[in-house]
Design a protein around this motif. Sequence first.
Motif, PDB file in Angstrom:
ATOM      1  N   UNK A   1       0.655  -0.552  -0.184  1.00 60.52           N
ATOM      2  CA  UNK A   1       0.009   0.051   0.039  1.00 60.52           C
ATOM      3  C   UNK A   1       1.052   1.495   0.177  1.00 60.52           C
ATOM      4  N   UNK A   2       0.471   1.726  -0.937  1.00 61.78           N
ATOM      5  CA  UNK A   2       1.656   3.284  -0.987  1.00 61.78           C
ATOM      6  C   UNK A   2       2.885   3.382  -0.285  1.00 61.78           C
ATOM      7  N   UNK A   3       3.660   2.377  -1.508  1.00 62.28           N
ATOM      8  CA  UNK A   3       4.748   2.347  -1.289  1.00 62.28           C
ATOM      9  C   UNK A   3       5.347   1.677  -0.628  1.00 62.28           C
ATOM     10  N   UNK A   4       4.571   0.986   0.494  1.00 57.65           N
ATOM     11  CA  UNK A   4       4.718   0.106   1.429  1.00 57.65           C
ATOM     12  C   UNK A   4       4.558  -1.608   1.392  1.00 57.65           C
ATOM     13  N   UNK A   5       5.242  -2.021   1.902  1.00 59.38           N
ATOM     14  CA  UNK A   5       4.800  -3.361   2.070  1.00 59.38           C
ATOM     15  C   UNK A   5       5.319  -3.687   3.482  1.00 59.38           C
ATOM     16  N   UNK A   6       3.891  -5.092   3.256  1.00 56.65           N
ATOM     17  CA  UNK A   6       4.391  -5.813   5.016  1.00 56.65           C
ATOM     18  C   UNK A   6       4.204  -6.867   4.732  1.00 56.65           C
ATOM     19  N   UNK A   7       5.250  -8.078   5.699  1.00 58.80           N
ATOM     20  CA  UNK A   7       5.025  -9.300   5.267  1.00 58.80           C
ATOM     21  C   UNK A   7       4.258 -10.105   7.029  1.00 58.80           C
ATOM     22  N   UNK A   8       3.864 -11.073   6.047  1.00 58.74           N
ATOM     23  CA  UNK A   8       3.341 -11.378   7.488  1.00 58.74           C
ATOM     24  C   UNK A   8       3.735 -13.217   7.191  1.00 58.74           C
ATOM     25  N   UNK A   9       4.540 -13.510   8.381  1.00 60.17           N
ATOM     26  CA  UNK A   9       4.860 -14.850   8.339  1.00 60.17           C
ATOM     27  C   UNK A   9       5.948 -15.077   7.472  1.00 60.17           C
ATOM     28  N   UNK A  10       6.913 -16.592   7.861  1.00 60.46           N
ATOM     29  CA  UNK A  10       7.981 -16.460   6.892  1.00 60.46           C
ATOM     30  C   UNK A  10       8.945 -18.468   7.376  1.00 60.46           C
TER      31      UNK A  10
ATOM     32  N   UNK B   1      13.380  -1.255   0.113  1.00 62.28           N
ATOM     33  CA  UNK B   1      12.699  -0.024   1.030  1.00 62.28           C
ATOM     34  C   UNK B   1      11.970   0.379   0.984  1.00 62.28           C
ATOM     35  N   UNK B   2      10.780   0.054   1.096  1.00 68.99           N
ATOM     36  CA  UNK B   2      10.108  -0.192   0.931  1.00 68.99           C
ATOM     37  C   UNK B   2       9.319  -1.431   2.164  1.00 68.99           C
ATOM     38  N   UNK B   3       9.569  -2.277   2.416  1.00 68.73           N
ATOM     39  CA  UNK B   3       8.950  -2.925   3.796  1.00 68.73           C
ATOM     40  C   UNK B   3       9.075  -2.658   5.253  1.00 68.73           C
ATOM     41  N   UNK B   4       7.928  -2.839   5.764  1.00 68.27           N
ATOM     42  CA  UNK B   4       8.182  -2.333   6.962  1.00 68.27           C
ATOM     43  C   UNK B   4       8.876  -2.956   8.566  1.00 68.27           C
ATOM     44  N   UNK B   5       8.023  -4.328   8.068  1.00 62.79           N
ATOM     45  CA  UNK B   5       8.473  -5.649   8.889  1.00 62.79           C
ATOM     46  C   UNK B   5       8.091  -6.815   8.242  1.00 62.79           C
TER      47      UNK B   5
END
Length: 552
Positions: free
Chosen positions: A34-43, A70-74
């Motif tokens: 969303x809006x240049x950013x990414x959120x990852x759930x689980x790995x 650059x866009x991955x938040x966590x």
Amino acid sequence: MTKLGNILIPGNELLFLALGGSGEIGMNVNCYGCRGQWLMIDCGVTFADPDYPGIDVILPDLGFIEGQLDGLQGIVITHGHEDHIGALPYLALDLGVPIYATAFAAGLIRGKLEEEGIEHDVTLRVIEPGEPFALGVFDCTFVPVSHSIPEGNALLIETPYGRVFHTGDWKLDEAPVLGAPSTAEALGAIGDKGVLALVCDSTNVFNAEASGSESSLRAGLLDCVASAPGRVLVTTFASNAARLKTLGDVARETGRTLCVAGRSLDRILRVARQTGYLRDFPEVVDFDKAMRLPRKQVMIVATGGQGEPRAALSRVSEGTHPIQLDAGDRVVFSSKQIPGNEVAIGRIMNRLAARGIEMITERQAHIHVSGHPGRPELAAMYGWIKPELLLPVHGEMRHLMEQARYGLSLGIPRALVQTDGDIIRLAPGDPEKVGHAAVGRLVLDGDVILPADGGTINERRKLALNGHVSVAVAIAPGGRLIGTPDIRLQGVPVEEERAPFLAEATKAAAEAATDGGRDREQLREKVRLAVRRVATRWTGKKPIVDVMIIEG
């Protein structure tokens, strides 16, 4: 959505992308953009089958998200099962972003990072359930749900384009042995505020009955242990701390001394105690003391119920473990066979049966319940959350399609089936597939991470299927053959005809070397083809043939 080479920048929209776990069981990785950013759930990881010789663990290929750092938040972790956290010790350092988890999962992750020596290089943040935390444009809240491990969590994700309820793995349990999941009222309140998308576990969608409460197993396990005339070994999923609590209570009630066999059980018990669970678990004794006690006074909890060859139960069945079972003893399988493990489990059962050891599975007694929702539980969740869109995850294609059909039949307005790599625009507008990301698998081979279908694994498959021949040929400077070629075999099916086969192959190699000329590469190829033709004529197989030219 803007694409710059391999970089995909989400625009004024909400995107969903599975890099693992959609169209397959395990290896769960889900991303929101969303809006240049990414959120990852689980790995997470999945576990290898015979198609990957020599491999135990398979990792997701995160090349796509590694191009968006650059866009991955966590990375937010829903719970501590291997198919949700197992890849972190191998991939988290490269991602370089914080990991967010509740205390129990964080304890398991911390142990994994310590084993790899990177605990000081990866940021791990412990979040309380119900405590909101922001990762860029994503406002997240852990919502407790029941599962077969402490602190299972769904994730409520609030974005500028709507709210997503990401279930993680879950079930309904009105009488959980450990923990306090969210109530129907709390889940209904989430739905009342509006939910754009329900991203939901599909594992048990074909089950017509609810999974059942963990607390319902006590009577069945108690009867299995109390009625056993000798030693009892119970095997279960190590991560199911609630089951371990029940087994501890059963050991105490039946007057049996408890022994634990398996590193993963030791790890779960340690983390559970550190985080406030299982503090009343009985004291355990070591293997030597357990074997010296009267047989009817011993209860063993062991890993290996899925047929893992190096786990405790497999070694017990082979007689190579310090824990010994004999005729009249009992093994209780307090677990379900995971699809794909039937053959490995059957081997262990046959070895136990041959020694006169009695076995009890969930087919004979009520000793296991699943951690995933059956159809009644899914229907209840649909009613509470009331999503505009159902997005099935965590399952093979048959599971995803069936959940989509089921959700639509119960009144969810839309359902969209996606698989790994599909980029889905959830909002604005109607949900639709808008692109595809490269996905794949990596293997952990010893200490090395390799492509799952790269050269090394493909060579190993060929070796496993066809065997190997090595040929050494000594050549004089003028190109004359010196002596006779030396040939060694591995895995070539000649058995009793080995000597005549070697004689013919040696003769073919010598003739090819004599006619090979001065060009060493041409000579090597002629020898290789000559020896392989002999092998194919004798066996019907085409082994890998390596030729070494020795300059004499």
